[in-house]
Design an enzyme around this catalytic site. Structure first.
Site: not given
Length: 376
Positions: A310, A313, A216, A189-190
């Site tokens: 973050m 998941d 994401h 993600s991030t």
């Protein structure tokens, strides 16, 4: 008090974003173009910068490059929901921006609370990012099939190194033998795009893996991410499509706003499907969905990898892969811009190896060494 520099050539957007950020307790400054943003960063040392992409004069991409070169600062890009905007955002991420948020359109005032929540969530994640783990990417071109990558032949110069590499990476044995039909599921993600690029570029061609990537991102961005990776890797990279066959040497990026599920594994080939089932952890695609279905269906050797981001998941997915007999890897805190996803995966007790981003490709190769047990 956390300070935020809002950079946008539109006074309307500066006001809207500034107001919602200020309402959440941040101290707000503003700039109307890239050059002014650079000066404000040097003069006022903001904790976070929200940066528009398209601005007259110096645009956001150039501003990111200059800020990260002279005074590294966590930067959150605000990008239009367009192909051009997506491409520009990926360029900004490659130059050191930590994350992005699709820029609200003309009807933004209809849902200020939602906008504020999304921006604040992103600002909080970006503010805590470890910038030392995100080094500027170097220009690269698509490798020729069969040409050794940095992991198989060593990094000869900066152009051959991964975007996440901060130094020399040990080269695996050139004659190392791997198991047949390996499958890798990677979740991020991030801060993920640059780390992901580095990991994939460092995998040796001789591994010939099937790779399912869950990053994401909204739907308008994942196709551009796939296209970008396709220019950099010796593997075939595409955005996932419903019913797609995934063979050895194929990398598939989960399509934004769809879950990516593994439907079957026959004769070394996977078949995947896209679904619009309920979001998990507030996201779609969800890492857990792809990892769980891979654990259920994949009969060939399998590895799950939890990279920066973050949230939690991927934790349940890592558990599922471990229970099914696959190998599991998580990025360590020191090399993670945001340690949430790897941390939650590690907390399950189901991670086999925790390592720096530069060492993830080697850990994958170790898991798929010919002596590795067959999954399932």
């Amino acid at each position: 008090m956390t300070s935020v520099l809002v950079v946008d050539d539109s006074q309307f957007m500066r006001t809207v974003i500034g107001n919602v950020v200020a309402d959440h307790g941040y101290r707000v400054m503003s700039a109307s173009d890239g050059q002014e943003a650079i000066e404000m960063v040097h003069d006022h040392d903001p904790d976070v910068v929200t940066m528009d992409v398209e601005m007259p004069g110096m645009d956001g991409i150039e501003a990111v490059s200059r800020i990260m070169a002279s005074k590294p600062t966590p930067i959150l890009m605000l990008s239009a929901h367009t192909e051009t905007g997506a491409e520009a955002t990926l360029d900004a991420l490659a130059r050191g921006a930590v994350d992005f948020l699709p820029k609200p359109g003309g009807e933004v005032t209809r849902d200020l609370k939602s906008l504020g929540d999304r921006i604040v969530e992103k600002i909080d994640a970006v503010a805590g990012a470890d910038l030392a783990s995100i080094t500027p990417a170097t220009p690269a071109t698509k490798a020729t099939a069969g040409t050794p990558t940095a992991a198989s032949a060593g990094a000869e110069n900066d152009d051959s190194r991964s975007a996440s590499s901060a130094g020399d990476r040990p080269a695996p044995e050139p004659d190392r033998a791997f198991v047949e039909h390996p499958t890798i599921v990677i979740g991020a993600s991030t801060g993920g795009p640059k780390i992901l690029e580095g990991v994939l570029r460092a995998l040796p061609v001789t591994l010939d893996p099937k790779v399912l990537v869950v990053q994401h991102m909204p739907a308008s961005f994942t196709n551009r991410l796939a296209a970008r990776l396709d220019t950099l890797l010796p593997f075939s990279v595409t955005e996932a499509s419903d019913g797609q066959r995934v063979g050895d040497g194929d990398v598939v990026v989960a399509k934004g706003d769809f879950h990516l599920e593994v439907a079957s594994n026959v004769a070394g080939n996977l078949r995947v499907r896209l679904t619009e089932r309920e979001r998990e952890h507030g996201v779609r695609p969800a890492i857990d969905v792809t990892m769980r279905t891979a654990a259920d269906v994949v009969s060939d050797p399998l590895v799950g990898v939890a990279l920066t981001g973050m949230g939690k998941d991927g934790a349940a997915g890592i558990e599922a892969i471990k229970r099914a007999g696959g190998a599991t890897i998580a990025q360590d805190e020191a090399s993670s811009p945001v340690f949430g996803i790897p941390q939650q995966a590690i907390a399950t007790g189901c991670v086999d190896r925790v390592c720096a981003a530069d060492d993830v490709p080697g850990a994958i190769c170790d898991a798929f060494a010919q002596e590795a047990p067959t999954h399932g």
